[in-house]
Design a protein around this motif. Sequence first.
Motif, short mmCIF file in Angstrom:
data_model
loop_
_atom_site.label_atom_id
_atom_site.label_comp_id
_atom_site.label_asym_id
_atom_site.label_seq_id
_atom_site.Cartn_x
_atom_site.Cartn_y
_atom_site.Cartn_z
N LEU A 38 -0.09 0.22 -17.24
CA LEU A 38 -0.38 0.79 -15.93
C LEU A 38 -0.83 -0.22 -14.89
O LEU A 38 -0.61 -0.02 -13.70
CB LEU A 38 -1.44 1.88 -16.08
CG LEU A 38 -1.03 3.10 -16.90
CD1 LEU A 38 -2.19 4.09 -17.03
CD2 LEU A 38 0.19 3.78 -16.30
N LEU A 39 -1.45 -1.32 -15.33
CA LEU A 39 -1.94 -2.30 -14.36
C LEU A 39 -0.81 -2.89 -13.52
O LEU A 39 -0.96 -2.99 -12.29
CB LEU A 39 -2.75 -3.39 -15.06
CG LEU A 39 -3.35 -4.46 -14.15
CD1 LEU A 39 -4.22 -3.85 -13.06
CD2 LEU A 39 -4.15 -5.47 -14.98
N PRO A 40 0.32 -3.32 -14.10
CA PRO A 40 1.41 -3.80 -13.25
C PRO A 40 1.87 -2.76 -12.23
O PRO A 40 2.14 -3.08 -11.06
CB PRO A 40 2.53 -4.12 -14.24
CG PRO A 40 1.82 -4.40 -15.52
CD PRO A 40 0.66 -3.45 -15.53
N GLN A 41 1.94 -1.49 -12.66
CA GLN A 41 2.34 -0.43 -11.75
C GLN A 41 1.34 -0.27 -10.61
O GLN A 41 1.70 -0.07 -9.45
CB GLN A 41 2.48 0.89 -12.51
CG GLN A 41 3.56 0.88 -13.59
CD GLN A 41 3.59 2.16 -14.40
OE1 GLN A 41 3.25 3.24 -13.89
NE2 GLN A 41 4.00 2.07 -15.66
N LEU A 43 -0.70 -2.61 -9.41
CA LEU A 43 -0.62 -3.76 -8.52
C LEU A 43 0.58 -3.65 -7.58
O LEU A 43 0.50 -3.99 -6.40
CB LEU A 43 -0.53 -5.04 -9.34
CG LEU A 43 -1.77 -5.39 -10.17
CD1 LEU A 43 -1.48 -6.58 -11.09
CD2 LEU A 43 -2.97 -5.70 -9.28
N LEU A 44 1.70 -3.16 -8.11
CA LEU A 44 2.89 -2.97 -7.28
C LEU A 44 2.67 -1.84 -6.27
O LEU A 44 3.04 -1.95 -5.10
CB LEU A 44 4.10 -2.67 -8.16
CG LEU A 44 4.62 -3.84 -9.01
CD1 LEU A 44 5.63 -3.33 -10.04
CD2 LEU A 44 5.25 -4.90 -8.13
N TYR A 45 2.06 -0.74 -6.71
CA TYR A 45 1.83 0.41 -5.85
C TYR A 45 0.93 0.04 -4.66
O TYR A 45 1.18 0.46 -3.52
CB TYR A 45 1.19 1.55 -6.66
CG TYR A 45 0.79 2.74 -5.83
CD1 TYR A 45 1.75 3.65 -5.39
CD2 TYR A 45 -0.54 2.97 -5.50
CE1 TYR A 45 1.39 4.75 -4.61
CE2 TYR A 45 -0.91 4.06 -4.73
CZ TYR A 45 0.05 4.95 -4.29
OH TYR A 45 -0.31 6.02 -3.53
N GLU A 46 -0.08 -0.77 -4.93
CA GLU A 46 -1.01 -1.16 -3.87
C GLU A 46 -0.48 -2.32 -3.02
O GLU A 46 -1.10 -2.69 -2.03
CB GLU A 46 -2.36 -1.56 -4.47
CG GLU A 46 -3.12 -0.42 -5.13
CD GLU A 46 -4.52 -0.83 -5.56
OE1 GLU A 46 -5.09 -1.73 -4.94
OE2 GLU A 46 -5.02 -0.22 -6.52
N GLY A 47 0.66 -2.88 -3.41
CA GLY A 47 1.21 -3.98 -2.65
C GLY A 47 0.49 -5.30 -2.86
O GLY A 47 0.63 -6.23 -2.06
N VAL A 48 -0.26 -5.39 -3.95
CA VAL A 48 -0.99 -6.64 -4.25
C VAL A 48 -0.02 -7.74 -4.65
O VAL A 48 -0.19 -8.90 -4.28
CB VAL A 48 -2.03 -6.40 -5.36
CG1 VAL A 48 -2.79 -7.70 -5.68
CG2 VAL A 48 -3.00 -5.29 -4.98
N LYS A 79 -6.43 -9.24 -6.49
CA LYS A 79 -6.60 -9.25 -5.03
C LYS A 79 -7.37 -10.47 -4.57
O LYS A 79 -7.04 -11.09 -3.56
CB LYS A 79 -7.32 -7.96 -4.59
CG LYS A 79 -6.51 -6.69 -4.78
CD LYS A 79 -7.33 -5.46 -4.45
CE LYS A 79 -6.56 -4.18 -4.72
NZ LYS A 79 -7.38 -2.97 -4.46
N VAL A 80 -8.41 -10.82 -5.32
CA VAL A 80 -9.20 -12.01 -4.98
C VAL A 80 -8.32 -13.26 -5.06
O VAL A 80 -8.35 -14.13 -4.17
CB VAL A 80 -10.40 -12.14 -5.92
CG1 VAL A 80 -11.07 -13.50 -5.76
CG2 VAL A 80 -11.41 -11.02 -5.65
N ALA A 81 -7.53 -13.37 -6.11
CA ALA A 81 -6.64 -14.54 -6.26
C ALA A 81 -5.62 -14.58 -5.13
O ALA A 81 -5.31 -15.66 -4.60
CB ALA A 81 -5.95 -14.48 -7.62
N LYS A 82 -5.09 -13.44 -4.76
CA LYS A 82 -4.11 -13.40 -3.67
C LYS A 82 -4.72 -13.90 -2.37
O LYS A 82 -4.07 -14.61 -1.59
CB LYS A 82 -3.59 -11.97 -3.49
CG LYS A 82 -2.56 -11.82 -2.39
CD LYS A 82 -2.11 -10.38 -2.23
CE LYS A 82 -1.08 -10.24 -1.10
NZ LYS A 82 -0.68 -8.83 -0.92
N ASP A 83 -5.97 -13.56 -2.12
CA ASP A 83 -6.62 -13.97 -0.88
C ASP A 83 -6.92 -15.47 -0.86
O ASP A 83 -6.95 -16.09 0.22
CB ASP A 83 -7.94 -13.20 -0.70
CG ASP A 83 -7.72 -11.73 -0.37
OD1 ASP A 83 -6.60 -11.40 0.06
OD2 ASP A 83 -8.67 -10.94 -0.58
N LEU A 84 -7.14 -16.07 -2.03
CA LEU A 84 -7.58 -17.45 -2.09
C LEU A 84 -6.45 -18.45 -2.33
O LEU A 84 -6.55 -19.61 -1.92
CB LEU A 84 -8.62 -17.61 -3.20
CG LEU A 84 -10.00 -17.01 -2.91
CD1 LEU A 84 -10.87 -17.04 -4.17
CD2 LEU A 84 -10.69 -17.78 -1.79
#
Length: 299
Positions: free
Chosen positions: A27-30, A32-37, A293-298
């Motif tokens: 479910l985690l990949p789903q 992350l994709l759903y939230e656009g992360v 999300k934190v990694a994406k921001d940094l």
Amino acid sequence: MFKIAFHPLYKHPVPDNHRFPMAKYELLPQQLLYEGVVQKEQFFEPDFPDLKSIYAVHDKMYVTDFINLNLDARAARKVGFVQNKQLVERELLLVQGTIDAALMALNDGVAFNIAGGTHHAFSDRGEAFCMLNDQAVAARYLIDHHEIKQVLIIDLDVHQGNGTAEIFSGFQPVFTFSMHGKTNYPFKKEQSDLDIALEDGIDDATYLQILNDILPDLIEKIKPDFIFYQAGVDILASDKLGKINCTIEGCKQRDALVFSLCKKHNIPVQCSMGGGYSPHLSTILQAHAHTYKVAKDLF
């Protein structure tokens, strides 16, 4: 864009006591994709590893018995999973996922494995849902095959990384740091290079202060070429096995501290997700998603 190891077989095994939330790996990949992360192309499927990479940290006889489903009943009970071919395939793919992610992090700065963080796997045995120690194997792989001289393993799961500590005891190229619950499993702790044992019930402010007092100086002292981060979310107050009273926001700030230090010092980091046993799967997914999300921001 950072890369993420995921394979459909991550979700298959069912533990004997049904407490281990295997559904999070599907479910985690789903989520992350759903939230656009992340985007779909950031995911990759690992293949099966060369067993020589596993033998570098695990006893060959133990690995052979595990792969051939020949673990004795006592050894199998300590692992907690029903022994079958799917479990073997899952564990092998999981290990290669972390190796591949570590190699990708050398170029991208950070990379993930949706599963992994199997820090209770010792050199010659498995424990507590951990059969093969993915980050230990990957750490040794980088040292043996790439120009990595010093690795730091940051283990912030609520349970001590006892298997990792045993595997690298006396091995100077890998420094093991575990910050975990003092009274939590394992009740007989191994000796990491640095262990921080936390009292039951500490809150966000106390947890983050302790980590902030230790980690920046540790990185300055060790000067690692590569960091492995075990980002268990079982420090949450809602966790059934945790005994620590951190919030989802506190867990997010913990991840931000680790990743920001990696970014500041230009140290590649591979992150495996580790534990999480809150009663509601949505809580586990939310906490894990924040790490991405934190990694994406940094990065």
